[in-house]
Write a protein that holds these residues in place. Structure first.
Motif, PDB file in Angstrom:
ATOM      1  N   GLY A 132      47.294  46.628  44.531  1.00 25.81           N
ATOM      2  CA  GLY A 132      46.769  46.098  45.797  1.00 25.81           C
ATOM      3  C   GLY A 132      46.913  47.080  46.955  1.00 25.81           C
ATOM      4  O   GLY A 132      47.844  47.881  46.999  1.00 25.81           O
ATOM      5  N   HIS A 133      45.931  47.019  47.883  1.00 29.84           N
ATOM      6  CA  HIS A 133      45.945  47.828  49.114  1.00 29.84           C
ATOM      7  C   HIS A 133      45.877  49.332  48.788  1.00 29.84           C
ATOM      8  O   HIS A 133      45.325  49.697  47.776  1.00 29.84           O
ATOM      9  CB  HIS A 133      47.153  47.451  49.980  1.00 29.84           C
ATOM     10  CG  HIS A 133      47.286  45.957  50.123  1.00 29.84           C
ATOM     11  ND1 HIS A 133      46.544  45.223  51.013  1.00 29.84           N
ATOM     12  CD2 HIS A 133      48.024  45.046  49.412  1.00 29.84           C
ATOM     13  CE1 HIS A 133      46.831  43.931  50.874  1.00 29.84           C
ATOM     14  NE2 HIS A 133      47.717  43.796  49.906  1.00 29.84           N
ATOM     15  N   GLY A 134      46.468  50.177  49.623  1.00 28.91           N
ATOM     16  CA  GLY A 134      46.411  51.626  49.379  1.00 28.91           C
ATOM     17  C   GLY A 134      45.711  52.367  50.495  1.00 28.91           C
ATOM     18  O   GLY A 134      44.857  51.806  51.194  1.00 28.91           O
ATOM     19  N   ILE A 146      47.840  43.722  41.405  1.00 25.89           N
ATOM     20  CA  ILE A 146      49.268  43.549  41.695  1.00 25.89           C
ATOM     21  C   ILE A 146      49.510  43.572  43.209  1.00 25.89           C
ATOM     22  O   ILE A 146      49.101  44.521  43.901  1.00 25.89           O
ATOM     23  CB  ILE A 146      50.105  44.666  41.005  1.00 25.89           C
ATOM     24  CG1 ILE A 146      49.860  44.670  39.487  1.00 25.89           C
ATOM     25  CG2 ILE A 146      51.592  44.527  41.333  1.00 25.89           C
ATOM     26  CD1 ILE A 146      50.285  43.412  38.751  1.00 25.89           C
ATOM     27  N   HIS A 147      50.172  42.533  43.696  1.00 24.55           N
ATOM     28  CA  HIS A 147      50.461  42.398  45.132  1.00 24.55           C
ATOM     29  C   HIS A 147      51.874  41.884  45.350  1.00 24.55           C
ATOM     30  O   HIS A 147      52.524  41.407  44.415  1.00 24.55           O
ATOM     31  CB  HIS A 147      49.493  41.382  45.769  1.00 24.55           C
ATOM     32  CG  HIS A 147      48.106  41.899  45.912  1.00 24.55           C
ATOM     33  ND1 HIS A 147      47.579  42.303  47.114  1.00 24.55           N
ATOM     34  CD2 HIS A 147      47.128  42.083  44.986  1.00 24.55           C
ATOM     35  CE1 HIS A 147      46.333  42.716  46.931  1.00 24.55           C
ATOM     36  NE2 HIS A 147      46.036  42.595  45.643  1.00 24.55           N
ATOM     37  N   CYS A 148      52.321  41.944  46.621  1.00 22.79           N
ATOM     38  CA  CYS A 148      53.563  41.280  47.026  1.00 22.79           C
ATOM     39  C   CYS A 148      53.171  40.226  48.052  1.00 22.79           C
ATOM     40  O   CYS A 148      52.284  40.451  48.875  1.00 22.79           O
ATOM     41  CB  CYS A 148      54.529  42.255  47.691  1.00 22.79           C
ATOM     42  SG  CYS A 148      54.961  43.677  46.687  1.00 22.79           S
ATOM     43  N   ASN A 149      53.869  39.109  48.009  1.00 25.91           N
ATOM     44  CA  ASN A 149      53.620  38.042  48.961  1.00 25.91           C
ATOM     45  C   ASN A 149      54.392  38.296  50.252  1.00 25.91           C
ATOM     46  O   ASN A 149      55.328  39.113  50.270  1.00 25.91           O
ATOM     47  CB  ASN A 149      54.066  36.710  48.352  1.00 25.91           C
ATOM     48  CG  ASN A 149      53.018  35.637  48.527  1.00 25.91           C
ATOM     49  OD1 ASN A 149      52.280  35.663  49.512  1.00 25.91           O
ATOM     50  ND2 ASN A 149      52.961  34.716  47.596  1.00 25.91           N
ATOM     51  N   TYR A 206      56.343  49.462  52.255  1.00 23.67           N
ATOM     52  CA  TYR A 206      54.945  49.029  52.200  1.00 23.67           C
ATOM     53  C   TYR A 206      54.648  48.328  50.880  1.00 23.67           C
ATOM     54  O   TYR A 206      55.034  48.814  49.814  1.00 23.67           O
ATOM     55  CB  TYR A 206      54.005  50.238  52.318  1.00 23.67           C
ATOM     56  CG  TYR A 206      53.986  50.910  53.662  1.00 23.67           C
ATOM     57  CD1 TYR A 206      54.312  50.215  54.825  1.00 23.67           C
ATOM     58  CD2 TYR A 206      53.607  52.247  53.772  1.00 23.67           C
ATOM     59  CE1 TYR A 206      54.273  50.840  56.061  1.00 23.67           C
ATOM     60  CE2 TYR A 206      53.564  52.882  55.006  1.00 23.67           C
ATOM     61  CZ  TYR A 206      53.902  52.176  56.146  1.00 23.67           C
ATOM     62  OH  TYR A 206      53.861  52.795  57.362  1.00 23.67           O
ATOM     63  N   GLU A 207      53.903  47.236  50.989  1.00 25.55           N
ATOM     64  CA  GLU A 207      53.445  46.519  49.785  1.00 25.55           C
ATOM     65  C   GLU A 207      52.647  47.457  48.871  1.00 25.55           C
ATOM     66  O   GLU A 207      52.789  47.419  47.648  1.00 25.55           O
ATOM     67  CB  GLU A 207      52.573  45.326  50.211  1.00 25.55           C
ATOM     68  CG  GLU A 207      51.990  44.556  49.037  1.00 25.55           C
ATOM     69  CD  GLU A 207      50.992  43.484  49.456  1.00 25.55           C
ATOM     70  OE1 GLU A 207      50.828  43.243  50.666  1.00 25.55           O
ATOM     71  OE2 GLU A 207      50.373  42.895  48.549  1.00 25.55           O
ATOM     72  N   LYS A 208      51.803  48.314  49.465  1.00 28.94           N
ATOM     73  CA  LYS A 208      50.940  49.196  48.656  1.00 28.94           C
ATOM     74  C   LYS A 208      51.761  50.105  47.740  1.00 28.94           C
ATOM     75  O   LYS A 208      51.318  50.442  46.645  1.00 28.94           O
ATOM     76  CB  LYS A 208      50.030  50.039  49.555  1.00 28.94           C
ATOM     77  CG  LYS A 208      50.751  51.052  50.430  1.00 28.94           C
ATOM     78  CD  LYS A 208      49.778  51.971  51.161  1.00 28.94           C
ATOM     79  CE  LYS A 208      50.513  53.008  52.002  1.00 28.94           C
ATOM     80  NZ  LYS A 208      49.586  53.940  52.666  1.00 28.94           N
TER      81      LYS A 208
HETATM   82 ZN   LIG Z   1      48.519  42.096  49.053  1.00 20.78          ZN
END
Ligand SMILES: [Zn+2]
Length: 226
Positions: free
Chosen positions: A44-46, A119-122, A59-61
């Protein structure tokens, strides 16, 4: 006569060396594996988009990328006949820096696969919130089975709490809804929870999440294709 002999030796030597080289290259080149299925892993993201940010500045990314690469590598080790493609393999993105192009590009890449997992983080204002959850299409039974299996593995490792499988009928998600293959968005934990944020950065927890996810995907592919 001497000249002819010399030319003959030269031709023979070249022939011998190239034949020997051909033989050696065939001995040591891995046998081309037939591809049984392709899995697209989407960190996810980036790039321009960091995703959610933990209280420690994580960072979540970055977590999403580390876990995604581990999943890909583990699936390849468990079954080399499963091809892995990624939407990104570093912080460099291959799409323009705007949300709609970003999501569209992920779907375009995902469309080349048989399975897709993002794939992500909440994150939540309440820093007490913890646990993992999944988003799938309501009617996607294959993804439901994979999510159930991931949860079963994570439970054995006592990793966080299972917040369940959500249908995108309740909360629509572009990447999951636009793909017509089994597609999962996996929120692996809360980056806004200091304890969970720390856990998700640890080598051990990343490997536990990656192993559980890889095993569930590989088992499902084996069920379908064998
Ligand atoms: Zn996310």
């Amino acid at each position: 006569m001497k000249k002819i002999l010399l030319i003959f030796i030269c031709i023979f030597s070249i022939g011998f060396v190239s034949s020997f080289g051909y033989m050696i290259s065939h001995l040591f080149t891995p046998v081309q594996q037939d591809i049984v299925a392709t899995v697209c892993i989407d960190p996810g993201h980036g790039g321009y988009d960091s995703g959610a940010i933990g209280n420690d500045g994580t960072y979540e990314k970055d977590i999403a990328l580390e876990v995604s690469l581990r999943i890909g590598s583990m699936i390849s080790k468990m079954d080399p006949s499963i091809q892995i493609i990624y939407t990104r393999q570093s912080d460099v993105i291959s799409w323009p820096e705007n949300e709609s192009e970003d999501l569209k590009a992920r779907v375009d890449i995902g469309q080349r696969a048989d399975f897709y997992i993002s794939i992500h983080c909440n994150s939540n204002e309440s820093t007490d919130m913890s646990g993992y959850c999944f988003y799938i299409k309501e009617t996607d039974t294959q993804s439901r089975r994979i999510c159930q299996s991931i949860s079963d593995h994570l439970k054995k490792f006592h990793y966080s709490s299972n917040n369940g499988i959500e249908s995108t009928n309740v909360q629509s998600l572009y990447v999951v809804d636009q793909l017509d293959i089994p597609s999962i968005l996996f929120e692996i934990g809360y980056i806004s929870n200091d304890n969970e944020c720390k856990k998700m950065q640890s080598w051990l927890i990343q490997n536990i999440i990656a192993y559980s996810t890889s095993k569930a995907i590989v088992d499902q592919i084996h069920k379908i294709y064998s």
